[in-house]
Write a protein that holds these residues in place. Structure first.
Motif, PDB file in Angstrom:
ATOM      1  N   ARG A   1       0.348  -1.796  -4.944  1.00 43.98           N
ATOM      2  CA  ARG A   1       1.140  -1.703  -6.630  1.00 43.98           C
ATOM      3  C   ARG A   1       1.974  -2.146  -5.713  1.00 43.98           C
ATOM      4  O   ARG A   1       2.969  -3.062  -4.692  1.00 43.98           O
ATOM      5  CB  ARG A   1       1.732  -0.232  -6.044  1.00 43.98           C
TER       6      ARG A   1
ATOM      7  N   SER B   1      -0.489  -4.663   1.311  1.00 49.39           N
ATOM      8  CA  SER B   1      -1.948  -4.683   1.138  1.00 49.39           C
ATOM      9  C   SER B   1      -2.797  -6.075   0.973  1.00 49.39           C
ATOM     10  O   SER B   1      -1.953  -7.020   1.187  1.00 49.39           O
ATOM     11  CB  SER B   1      -2.140  -4.709   0.085  1.00 49.39           C
TER      12      SER B   1
ATOM     13  N   HIS C   1       1.357  -0.910   0.154  1.00 47.24           N
ATOM     14  CA  HIS C   1      -0.246  -0.016  -0.012  1.00 47.24           C
ATOM     15  C   HIS C   1       0.786   1.156   0.103  1.00 47.24           C
ATOM     16  O   HIS C   1       0.730   2.696  -0.205  1.00 47.24           O
ATOM     17  CB  HIS C   1      -0.907  -0.172   1.569  1.00 47.24           C
ATOM     18  N   SER C   2       1.823   1.126   1.029  1.00 46.01           N
ATOM     19  CA  SER C   2       2.705   2.998   0.801  1.00 46.01           C
ATOM     20  C   SER C   2       4.141   2.499   2.136  1.00 46.01           C
ATOM     21  O   SER C   2       3.253   0.997   2.843  1.00 46.01           O
ATOM     22  CB  SER C   2       1.730   3.458   1.274  1.00 46.01           C
ATOM     23  N   TRP C   3       4.516   3.054   1.796  1.00 43.37           N
ATOM     24  CA  TRP C   3       5.235   3.290   3.071  1.00 43.37           C
ATOM     25  C   TRP C   3       5.971   5.071   3.665  1.00 43.37           C
ATOM     26  O   TRP C   3       5.475   5.446   2.825  1.00 43.37           O
ATOM     27  CB  TRP C   3       6.924   2.556   2.676  1.00 43.37           C
ATOM     28  N   ASP C   4       6.345   4.366   4.877  1.00 44.00           N
ATOM     29  CA  ASP C   4       6.555   5.527   5.596  1.00 44.00           C
ATOM     30  C   ASP C   4       7.531   5.477   6.883  1.00 44.00           C
ATOM     31  O   ASP C   4       7.920   4.613   7.279  1.00 44.00           O
ATOM     32  CB  ASP C   4       5.070   5.956   6.137  1.00 44.00           C
TER      33      ASP C   4
ATOM     34  N   THR D   1      -6.758  -0.887   2.609  1.00 44.63           N
ATOM     35  CA  THR D   1      -5.458  -1.537   2.372  1.00 44.63           C
ATOM     36  C   THR D   1      -5.583  -3.275   2.651  1.00 44.63           C
ATOM     37  O   THR D   1      -4.930  -4.067   2.781  1.00 44.63           O
ATOM     38  CB  THR D   1      -4.205  -1.660   4.041  1.00 44.63           C
TER      39      THR D   1
ATOM     40  N   ASN E   1      -7.605   1.504   8.499  1.00 44.69           N
ATOM     41  CA  ASN E   1      -6.838   1.814   6.981  1.00 44.69           C
ATOM     42  C   ASN E   1      -7.808   0.710   6.034  1.00 44.69           C
ATOM     43  O   ASN E   1      -7.303  -0.178   5.382  1.00 44.69           O
ATOM     44  CB  ASN E   1      -4.981   0.972   6.817  1.00 44.69           C
TER      45      ASN E   1
END
Length: 241
Positions: free
Chosen positions: A47, A26, A6-9, A40, A37
């Motif tokens: 991606r 995800s 989904h993302s990173w942070d 997710t 979320n």
């Protein structure tokens, strides 16, 4: 190796000790009523990302991470829905000397091999409820796999933080909290319990996704309820924060 991400942070003080490079995978088998979320939930909405790509990103922040006593955390979604991908990322990071944490509900704990867990320095175990009926109402699934995973972590001696979301009218019943406190007291590997107050910050996200918000009108817990819950953990000799 490629996974769905989904993302990173970067985060501090939320996803393990110090500053963390956090990968949000995800896909999740649970549908928690308080989930913040919902984007997710499905692997197909993530991606593609390779382990090499994520390791390279983490390495960019290595000096800052190490100065703060931090590391990397794999969260989600549910990282154990992609065990091979999650395990390889943890193996690479652990092998390079970075502190590693796995944030999981434990529902898919059987997918975590002993070899994978050997590359995990800390498990953040999200226990949604102690009472089986409340757990089913809260998540749509069963509590038993999470409890089995918790006992396995204790047998392996894996350092663990338990996370418990306190939702008024849902997870706050005294017997529910007391049961979790009693169970936690039997796990010598648990360093503390994080009591996480429910919040409504995800309402706009649900609206944006065209999803009904599952807990309309539920307010965050007040100070008196939080103190009662912390007192219940203290009564069983369990540190909470």
């Amino acid at each position: 190796m490629t996974g769905s991400v989904h993302s990173w942070d970067l985060s501090t003080g939320v996803d393990g000790p110090g500053t963390r490079f956090v990968v949000f995978t995800s896909g999740c088998p649970l549908r928690c009523l308080y989930c913040h979320n919902p984007d997710t939930w499905r692997m197909r909405d993530g991606r593609p990302a390779t382990v090499d790509e994520l390791v390279a990103r983490a390495e960019r922040y290595r000096r800052f991470i190490e100065i703060t006593g931090g590391g990397v955390t794999v969260s989600g979604g549910e990282p154990l829905q992609q065990p091979a991908f999650t395990g390889e990322f943890l193996r690479r990071c652990h092998g390079s000397g970075l502190h590693t944490a796995l944030d999981t509900s434990g529902y898919l704990g059987a997918r975590a091999s002993d070899a994978m867990l050997a590359d995990v320095d800390l498990v953040l175990l999200d226990v949604k409820s102690w009472n089986p009926e409340t757990y089913r109402k809260t998540t749509g699934n069963e509590i038993a796999p999470t409890l089995r995973f918790a006992r396995r972590l204790a047998e392996l001696g894996t350092p663990t933080w338990i996370r418990f979301v306190l939702v008024p009218g849902l997870t706050d019943a005294e017997d529910n909290v007391d049961g979790l406190a009693r169970f936690t007291a039997t796990l010598p590997n648990v360093e503390h319990v994080d009591v996480l107050p429910y919040h409504r910050l995800a309402e706009a996200k649900y609206a944006g996704l065209g999803l009904p918000y599952p807990l309309p009108g539920v307010e965050p817990p007040d100070a008196a309820l939080l103190e009662r819950v912390h007192a219940q953990f203290r009564a069983h000799g369990v540190r909470s924060r």
